[in-house]
Design a protein around this motif. Structure first.
Motif, PDB file in Angstrom:
ATOM      1  N   GLU A   1      38.530 -24.996 -12.655  1.00 45.65           N
ATOM      2  CA  GLU A   1      37.849 -24.555 -11.463  1.00 45.65           C
ATOM      3  C   GLU A   1      36.741 -23.562 -11.572  1.00 45.65           C
ATOM      4  O   GLU A   1      35.770 -23.352 -10.958  1.00 45.65           O
ATOM      5  CB  GLU A   1      38.463 -24.770 -10.307  1.00 45.65           C
ATOM      6  N   HIS A   2      37.032 -22.444 -12.659  1.00 47.81           N
ATOM      7  CA  HIS A   2      36.266 -21.276 -12.658  1.00 47.81           C
ATOM      8  C   HIS A   2      35.613 -21.437 -13.937  1.00 47.81           C
ATOM      9  O   HIS A   2      35.022 -20.199 -14.412  1.00 47.81           O
ATOM     10  CB  HIS A   2      37.111 -20.126 -12.592  1.00 47.81           C
ATOM     11  N   GLU A   3      35.629 -22.331 -14.583  1.00 47.89           N
ATOM     12  CA  GLU A   3      34.999 -22.448 -16.090  1.00 47.89           C
ATOM     13  C   GLU A   3      33.568 -21.854 -16.036  1.00 47.89           C
ATOM     14  O   GLU A   3      32.775 -21.599 -17.025  1.00 47.89           O
ATOM     15  CB  GLU A   3      35.136 -23.849 -16.588  1.00 47.89           C
ATOM     16  N   SER A   4      32.634 -22.427 -14.938  1.00 43.97           N
ATOM     17  CA  SER A   4      31.252 -22.245 -14.588  1.00 43.97           C
ATOM     18  C   SER A   4      30.762 -20.868 -14.359  1.00 43.97           C
ATOM     19  O   SER A   4      29.623 -20.479 -14.411  1.00 43.97           O
ATOM     20  CB  SER A   4      30.546 -23.465 -14.073  1.00 43.97           C
ATOM     21  N   LEU A   5      31.607 -20.198 -13.862  1.00 44.39           N
ATOM     22  CA  LEU A   5      31.446 -18.883 -13.302  1.00 44.39           C
ATOM     23  C   LEU A   5      30.922 -17.703 -14.452  1.00 44.39           C
ATOM     24  O   LEU A   5      31.412 -17.663 -15.585  1.00 44.39           O
ATOM     25  CB  LEU A   5      32.519 -18.459 -12.374  1.00 44.39           C
ATOM     26  N   ASP A   6      30.107 -17.000 -13.673  1.00 46.28           N
ATOM     27  CA  ASP A   6      29.646 -15.861 -14.682  1.00 46.28           C
ATOM     28  C   ASP A   6      30.304 -14.328 -14.162  1.00 46.28           C
ATOM     29  O   ASP A   6      30.172 -13.492 -14.959  1.00 46.28           O
ATOM     30  CB  ASP A   6      28.083 -15.682 -14.640  1.00 46.28           C
ATOM     31  N   THR A   7      30.799 -14.735 -13.057  1.00 46.47           N
ATOM     32  CA  THR A   7      31.411 -13.255 -12.467  1.00 46.47           C
ATOM     33  C   THR A   7      32.643 -13.368 -11.843  1.00 46.47           C
ATOM     34  O   THR A   7      33.014 -14.547 -11.405  1.00 46.47           O
ATOM     35  CB  THR A   7      30.394 -12.594 -11.380  1.00 46.47           C
ATOM     36  N   CYS A   8      33.556 -12.517 -12.277  1.00 49.29           N
ATOM     37  CA  CYS A   8      35.050 -12.702 -11.655  1.00 49.29           C
ATOM     38  C   CYS A   8      34.958 -12.742 -10.026  1.00 49.29           C
ATOM     39  O   CYS A   8      34.388 -11.697  -9.520  1.00 49.29           O
ATOM     40  CB  CYS A   8      36.057 -11.680 -12.124  1.00 49.29           C
ATOM     41  N   PRO A   9      35.715 -13.632  -9.437  1.00 49.12           N
ATOM     42  CA  PRO A   9      35.496 -13.806  -7.681  1.00 49.12           C
ATOM     43  C   PRO A   9      36.481 -12.697  -7.206  1.00 49.12           C
ATOM     44  O   PRO A   9      36.379 -12.332  -6.160  1.00 49.12           O
ATOM     45  CB  PRO A   9      35.988 -15.087  -7.464  1.00 49.12           C
ATOM     46  N   ILE A  10      37.333 -11.985  -8.004  1.00 45.73           N
ATOM     47  CA  ILE A  10      38.444 -11.348  -7.476  1.00 45.73           C
ATOM     48  C   ILE A  10      37.966  -9.553  -7.739  1.00 45.73           C
ATOM     49  O   ILE A  10      37.833  -8.923  -6.507  1.00 45.73           O
ATOM     50  CB  ILE A  10      39.771 -11.195  -8.243  1.00 45.73           C
ATOM     51  N   CYS A  11      37.438  -9.281  -8.895  1.00 43.46           N
ATOM     52  CA  CYS A  11      36.987  -7.809  -9.025  1.00 43.46           C
ATOM     53  C   CYS A  11      35.556  -7.808  -9.002  1.00 43.46           C
ATOM     54  O   CYS A  11      34.881  -6.705  -9.325  1.00 43.46           O
ATOM     55  CB  CYS A  11      37.542  -7.379  -9.943  1.00 43.46           C
TER      56      CYS A  11
ATOM     57  N   GLU B   1      33.594  -8.299 -11.726  1.00 39.70           N
ATOM     58  CA  GLU B   1      33.487  -7.933 -13.157  1.00 39.70           C
ATOM     59  C   GLU B   1      32.632  -8.989 -13.679  1.00 39.70           C
ATOM     60  O   GLU B   1      32.867 -10.368 -13.510  1.00 39.70           O
ATOM     61  CB  GLU B   1      34.633  -7.494 -13.719  1.00 39.70           C
ATOM     62  N   SER B   2      31.563  -8.772 -14.550  1.00 40.64           N
ATOM     63  CA  SER B   2      30.828  -9.629 -15.339  1.00 40.64           C
ATOM     64  C   SER B   2      31.635 -10.374 -16.322  1.00 40.64           C
ATOM     65  O   SER B   2      32.648  -9.804 -16.867  1.00 40.64           O
ATOM     66  CB  SER B   2      29.598  -9.017 -15.747  1.00 40.64           C
ATOM     67  N   ARG B   3      31.362 -11.553 -16.460  1.00 34.31           N
ATOM     68  CA  ARG B   3      32.311 -12.254 -17.759  1.00 34.31           C
ATOM     69  C   ARG B   3      31.682 -11.972 -19.111  1.00 34.31           C
ATOM     70  O   ARG B   3      32.646 -11.990 -20.142  1.00 34.31           O
ATOM     71  CB  ARG B   3      31.861 -13.835 -17.473  1.00 34.31           C
ATOM     72  N   PHE B   4      30.571 -11.716 -19.021  1.00 31.50           N
ATOM     73  CA  PHE B   4      29.851 -11.355 -20.495  1.00 31.50           C
ATOM     74  C   PHE B   4      29.563  -9.847 -20.692  1.00 31.50           C
ATOM     75  O   PHE B   4      29.198  -8.948 -19.557  1.00 31.50           O
ATOM     76  CB  PHE B   4      28.661 -12.144 -20.708  1.00 31.50           C
ATOM     77  N   LYS B   5      29.280  -9.366 -21.967  1.00 30.78           N
ATOM     78  CA  LYS B   5      28.860  -7.992 -21.993  1.00 30.78           C
ATOM     79  C   LYS B   5      27.464  -8.039 -21.879  1.00 30.78           C
ATOM     80  O   LYS B   5      26.558  -9.075 -22.081  1.00 30.78           O
ATOM     81  CB  LYS B   5      29.318  -7.811 -23.610  1.00 30.78           C
ATOM     82  N   MET B   6      27.044  -6.837 -21.550  1.00 35.61           N
ATOM     83  CA  MET B   6      25.551  -6.420 -21.453  1.00 35.61           C
ATOM     84  C   MET B   6      24.949  -6.488 -22.922  1.00 35.61           C
ATOM     85  O   MET B   6      25.406  -5.687 -23.836  1.00 35.61           O
ATOM     86  CB  MET B   6      25.420  -5.000 -20.983  1.00 35.61           C
ATOM     87  N   THR B   7      24.125  -7.458 -23.223  1.00 40.33           N
ATOM     88  CA  THR B   7      23.479  -7.469 -24.576  1.00 40.33           C
ATOM     89  C   THR B   7      21.792  -7.583 -24.567  1.00 40.33           C
ATOM     90  O   THR B   7      21.414  -7.444 -23.266  1.00 40.33           O
ATOM     91  CB  THR B   7      23.731  -8.746 -25.132  1.00 40.33           C
ATOM     92  N   SER B   8      21.312  -7.600 -25.462  1.00 36.25           N
ATOM     93  CA  SER B   8      19.738  -7.514 -25.405  1.00 36.25           C
ATOM     94  C   SER B   8      19.231  -8.834 -24.811  1.00 36.25           C
ATOM     95  O   SER B   8      19.886  -9.830 -24.905  1.00 36.25           O
ATOM     96  CB  SER B   8      19.260  -7.630 -27.046  1.00 36.25           C
ATOM     97  N   GLN B   9      18.156  -8.776 -24.274  1.00 34.69           N
ATOM     98  CA  GLN B   9      17.542  -9.833 -23.500  1.00 34.69           C
ATOM     99  C   GLN B   9      17.175 -11.103 -24.530  1.00 34.69           C
ATOM    100  O   GLN B   9      17.180 -12.083 -24.092  1.00 34.69           O
ATOM    101  CB  GLN B   9      16.238  -9.300 -22.764  1.00 34.69           C
TER     102      GLN B   9
ATOM    103  N   ARG C   1      18.980 -11.873 -27.010  1.00 36.04           N
ATOM    104  CA  ARG C   1      20.055 -12.554 -27.708  1.00 36.04           C
ATOM    105  C   ARG C   1      20.384 -14.189 -27.053  1.00 36.04           C
ATOM    106  O   ARG C   1      20.206 -14.071 -25.787  1.00 36.04           O
ATOM    107  CB  ARG C   1      21.280 -11.877 -27.671  1.00 36.04           C
ATOM    108  N   THR C   2      20.390 -14.999 -27.811  1.00 36.50           N
ATOM    109  CA  THR C   2      20.551 -16.463 -27.309  1.00 36.50           C
ATOM    110  C   THR C   2      21.969 -16.631 -27.045  1.00 36.50           C
ATOM    111  O   THR C   2      22.266 -17.340 -25.859  1.00 36.50           O
ATOM    112  CB  THR C   2      20.149 -17.401 -28.426  1.00 36.50           C
ATOM    113  N   THR C   3      22.837 -16.007 -27.625  1.00 40.52           N
ATOM    114  CA  THR C   3      24.412 -16.617 -27.227  1.00 40.52           C
ATOM    115  C   THR C   3      24.922 -15.221 -26.488  1.00 40.52           C
ATOM    116  O   THR C   3      24.830 -14.030 -26.910  1.00 40.52           O
ATOM    117  CB  THR C   3      25.217 -16.706 -28.328  1.00 40.52           C
ATOM    118  N   LYS C   4      25.804 -15.502 -25.269  1.00 40.05           N
ATOM    119  CA  LYS C   4      26.415 -14.287 -24.602  1.00 40.05           C
ATOM    120  C   LYS C   4      27.882 -14.013 -25.400  1.00 40.05           C
ATOM    121  O   LYS C   4      28.654 -15.015 -25.712  1.00 40.05           O
ATOM    122  CB  LYS C   4      26.415 -14.982 -23.201  1.00 40.05           C
ATOM    123  N   ILE C   5      27.999 -12.863 -25.219  1.00 43.66           N
ATOM    124  CA  ILE C   5      29.177 -12.338 -25.646  1.00 43.66           C
ATOM    125  C   ILE C   5      30.331 -12.045 -24.810  1.00 43.66           C
ATOM    126  O   ILE C   5      29.838 -11.273 -23.874  1.00 43.66           O
ATOM    127  CB  ILE C   5      29.222 -11.115 -26.554  1.00 43.66           C
ATOM    128  N   PRO C   6      31.526 -12.667 -24.615  1.00 46.15           N
ATOM    129  CA  PRO C   6      32.429 -12.788 -23.451  1.00 46.15           C
ATOM    130  C   PRO C   6      33.105 -11.112 -23.537  1.00 46.15           C
ATOM    131  O   PRO C   6      33.374 -10.937 -24.830  1.00 46.15           O
ATOM    132  CB  PRO C   6      33.175 -13.789 -23.694  1.00 46.15           C
TER     133      PRO C   6
END
Length: 332
Positions: A42-52, A54-62, A64-69
């Motif tokens: 049920e949380h597979e599509s989220l980009d942010t943790c609903p509890i804390c 915190e972002s799901r992915f690391k901050m990367t260059s604009q 970059r096509t792939t996001k780094i978890p």
């Protein structure tokens, strides 16, 4: 390095394809940086943790096509590996050893000779009726893969063992199945990382999976059950949810434990309760803690009673940033 006519895969990518075809692949499941939850189902599509938050992915260059978890857990599905046990005639036959070739002569050679196995069969006769249903043991512990003692890092693999096999096979490394690989110490949030395995085990218990038995040439519905867990005492606390340190560190006595502070440490007393009622040591006081012992053995709690107690607890959210409720302090 290798001769020209070798059959090995050309590169790592080709090797992964071979393993995936054999059912030896794994799933990457993204996790919250603070161990709050998995980005799963049920949380597979989220980009942010609903509890804390915190972002799901690391901050990367604009660009970059792939996001780094931020954090990734490896999950190795259990069903295909249990099914493979029945793809060989010899292994499929050995999976019925506990029913067809075990000798009942009051000698403990295998878990099937123990009372726990026999009680399980009496409680769940439908499951026990088919000897091909798999009895599993689950074990986990953390270790430092770098071997540097002063480095605060631990990796937690979680294994299951099929105890249907005879005693000379069931503990061999060839039959140990790693199901979860947690790259970083999960702390008290190991429950978060166990969720995919628990979901699969629940489905194996309730619905099972259609499996081909090579020894009989027929299909059957394979079911599985976890009979017990094997851990050291600190890992036992993480898996069971009962604190194994402090004034109520005994998971058997629970709130009836006798403990006290002495010489800068928590000491556990009251062991004379297990002696026979007329034992002379019960009357001695000066040799022990200054008191005679008149108490009985602490009562044994059933699994249903312990589960009922756990269901009444109000657990705090998982994660590093939120303090977690300790079951041992709320059982009173």
């Amino acid at each position: 390095m290798l001769p020209m006519d070798n059959c090995l895969p050309k590169d790592h990518k080709q090797a992964q394809k071979v393993l995936n075809g054999l059912g030896l692949g794994y799933e990457k499941i993204h996790a919250c940086k603070n161990n709050c939850m998995l980005f799963y189902k049920e949380h597979e599509s989220l980009d942010t943790c609903p509890i804390c938050n915190e972002s799901r992915f690391k901050m990367t260059s604009q660009n970059r096509t792939t996001k780094i978890p931020q954090k990734v857990m490896r999950y190795l599905p259990l069903k295909p590996r249990l099914q493979r046990l029945y793809m060989s005639t010899h292994t499929a036959t050995d999976m019925r050893w506990h029913k067809e070739k075990q000798v009942d002569d009051d000698v403990m050679r295998h878990p099937v000779d123990g009372e726990a196995w026999k009680e399980f069969d009496r409680t769940f006769p439908e499951f026990a009726a088919d000897p091909r249903n798999v009895r599993l043991g689950l074990a986990t512990d953390g270790f430092n893969p770098y071997g540097v003692l002063n480095q605060q890092h631990s990796t937690w693999p979680i294994f299951v063992f099929p105890y249907n096999l005879p005693p000379w096979k069931c503990m061999k490394k060839e039959y140990m199945m790693m199901t979860v690989l947690i790259i970083e110490d999960p702390g008290r949030s190991i429950d978060v990382y166990l969720r995919p395995l628990v979901d699969e085990l629940k489905d194996l218990w309730t619905n099972g999976v259609r499996t081909y038995d090579k020894s009989t040439g027929k299909m059957f519905t394979l079911r599985a059950a976890v009979m017990w867990t094997v851990n050291d005492f600190p890992a036992y606390a993480m898996v069971s949810g009962w604190s194994t340190k402090g004034y109520m560190a005994c998971p058997v006595c629970k709130e009836d434990v006798t403990s006290g502070w002495h010489a800068g440490k928590v000491c556990y007393l009251g062991h004379r309760r297990w002696l026979p009622w007329d034992h002379e040591w019960r009357e001695k006081d000066k040799e022990f803690d200054g008191n005679t012992e008149r108490r009985l053995i602490p009562r044994e709690w059933s699994g249903d009673e312990i589960l009922d107690q756990l269901n009444r607890l109000d657990f705090a959210p998982f994660g590093k940033t939120v303090s977690r409720v300790r079951p041992s302090t709320h059982m009173n």
